[in-house]
Design a protein around this motif. Structure first.
Motif, short mmCIF file in Angstrom:
data_model
loop_
_atom_site.label_atom_id
_atom_site.label_comp_id
_atom_site.label_asym_id
_atom_site.label_seq_id
_atom_site.Cartn_x
_atom_site.Cartn_y
_atom_site.Cartn_z
N TRP A 209 -10.17 5.92 11.24
CA TRP A 209 -9.36 6.49 12.25
C TRP A 209 -10.20 6.65 13.65
CZ3 TRP A 209 -4.57 4.86 13.23
CH2 TRP A 209 -3.86 4.77 11.89
N VAL A 210 -11.32 7.40 13.20
CA VAL A 210 -12.15 7.77 14.53
C VAL A 210 -12.71 6.46 15.13
CG1 VAL A 210 -14.50 8.72 15.14
CG2 VAL A 210 -12.74 9.99 13.53
N ARG A 211 -13.25 5.39 14.33
CA ARG A 211 -13.72 4.07 14.92
C ARG A 211 -12.42 3.37 15.87
NH1 ARG A 211 -15.88 3.77 9.79
NH2 ARG A 211 -14.00 2.30 9.05
N THR A 212 -11.16 3.38 15.23
CA THR A 212 -9.93 3.06 15.87
C THR A 212 -9.90 3.77 17.23
OG1 THR A 212 -8.98 2.37 14.02
CG2 THR A 212 -7.48 2.71 15.88
N PHE B 170 -7.48 10.67 17.57
CA PHE B 170 -8.44 11.48 16.99
C PHE B 170 -7.66 12.60 16.52
CE2 PHE B 170 -11.47 9.89 20.61
CZ PHE B 170 -11.87 8.99 19.98
N LEU B 171 -6.66 13.45 17.58
CA LEU B 171 -5.97 14.58 17.02
C LEU B 171 -5.15 14.28 15.68
CD1 LEU B 171 -4.93 15.93 20.46
CD2 LEU B 171 -6.76 16.78 18.95
N SER B 172 -4.52 12.99 15.39
CA SER B 172 -3.68 12.75 14.37
C SER B 172 -4.63 12.56 13.17
CB SER B 172 -3.02 11.45 14.61
OG SER B 172 -2.10 11.74 15.45
N ALA B 173 -5.79 12.08 13.42
CA ALA B 173 -6.65 12.13 12.41
C ALA B 173 -7.15 13.08 11.88
CB ALA B 173 -8.01 10.88 12.57
N GLU B 174 -7.43 14.16 12.70
CA GLU B 174 -8.01 15.33 12.36
C GLU B 174 -6.88 16.23 11.68
OE1 GLU B 174 -7.91 19.69 12.91
OE2 GLU B 174 -6.88 18.60 14.36
N ARG B 175 -5.64 16.16 12.00
CA ARG B 175 -4.59 17.05 11.41
C ARG B 175 -4.37 16.45 10.11
NH1 ARG B 175 -2.95 17.94 16.62
NH2 ARG B 175 -2.60 19.99 17.14
N ARG B 176 -4.51 15.05 9.87
CA ARG B 176 -4.23 14.50 8.55
C ARG B 176 -5.30 14.78 7.59
NH1 ARG B 176 -1.20 10.27 6.25
NH2 ARG B 176 -2.30 9.01 4.67
N ALA B 177 -6.68 14.65 7.94
CA ALA B 177 -7.75 15.01 7.48
C ALA B 177 -7.83 16.28 7.00
CB ALA B 177 -9.10 14.71 8.18
N LEU C 246 -16.01 17.68 15.51
CA LEU C 246 -16.07 16.03 15.62
C LEU C 246 -14.86 15.82 16.74
CD1 LEU C 246 -17.50 13.39 15.50
CD2 LEU C 246 -16.08 13.20 13.42
N THR C 247 -13.60 16.28 16.08
CA THR C 247 -12.45 15.81 16.88
C THR C 247 -12.40 16.59 18.37
OG1 THR C 247 -11.30 15.67 14.81
CG2 THR C 247 -9.91 16.26 17.09
N GLY C 248 -12.81 17.95 18.44
CA GLY C 248 -12.93 18.38 19.78
C GLY C 248 -13.84 17.86 20.57
N SER C 249 -15.13 17.37 20.22
CA SER C 249 -16.00 16.93 21.05
C SER C 249 -15.54 15.25 21.42
CB SER C 249 -17.48 16.56 20.11
OG SER C 249 -17.98 17.63 19.91
N LEU C 250 -14.80 14.64 20.65
CA LEU C 250 -14.22 13.30 20.91
C LEU C 250 -13.28 13.46 21.92
CD1 LEU C 250 -14.32 11.60 17.63
CD2 LEU C 250 -15.68 11.00 19.53
N VAL C 251 -12.54 14.44 21.81
CA VAL C 251 -11.34 14.90 22.85
C VAL C 251 -11.84 15.08 24.19
CG1 VAL C 251 -9.29 16.36 23.47
CG2 VAL C 251 -9.53 14.99 21.00
#
Length: 130
Positions: free
Chosen positions: A37-40, A79-86, A109-114
């Motif tokens: 999901w991060v790659r997507t 990014f946010l959806s992947a983080e919540r699910r993970a 990681l999610t915060g940095s990407l966002v």
């Protein structure tokens, strides 16, 4: 069955070992899914920036900015959806023999990407074309 001296594991012990290993495999599979999901999301960032770079000559300029922004916003959502699910799955599963990805690292990681994607979004609207 276990021997009287306990040297051989019993059926219940073997079943528990198989269950533990299955749970470890599920944890690892989920980490691979999160990485996918991060790659997507990163691909969506690349598509947005590429579109804006290729069609910057498009007039009016806001059209290419708006389309690029849509891809960047989609990336942030991914990014946010992947983080919540993970994090939800990590809370439910328990790793036994593997080192699981910690929720705090996933959030970092999610915060940095966002943050980086938001900075790109701001740069497209504020800096490009000036």
């Amino acid at each position: 069955m276990a021997d009287s001296d306990g040297s051989r594991p019993g059926r219940l012990d073997l079943a528990q070992d198989r269950t533990d290993l299955a749970e470890d495999r599920t944890v690892l599979a989920h980490e691979r899914s999160f990485a996918g999901w991060v790659r997507t999301g990163m691909a969506s960032v690349g598509i947005g920036l590429g579109f804006h770079a290729l069609f910057q000559a498009l007039r009016p300029l806001w059209v290419s900015q708006a389309i690029a922004s849509a891809f960047l916003l989609i990336a942030i959502f991914i990014f946010l959806s992947a983080e919540r699910r993970a994090c939800a799955i990590i809370r439910r599963l328990e790793s036994h023999q593997v080192a699981a990805f910690k929720p705090v690292r996933i959030r970092l990681l999610t915060g940095s990407l966002v943050l980086a994607t938001t900075a790109l979004l701001a740069a497209i609207w504020l800096l490009i074309g000036k």
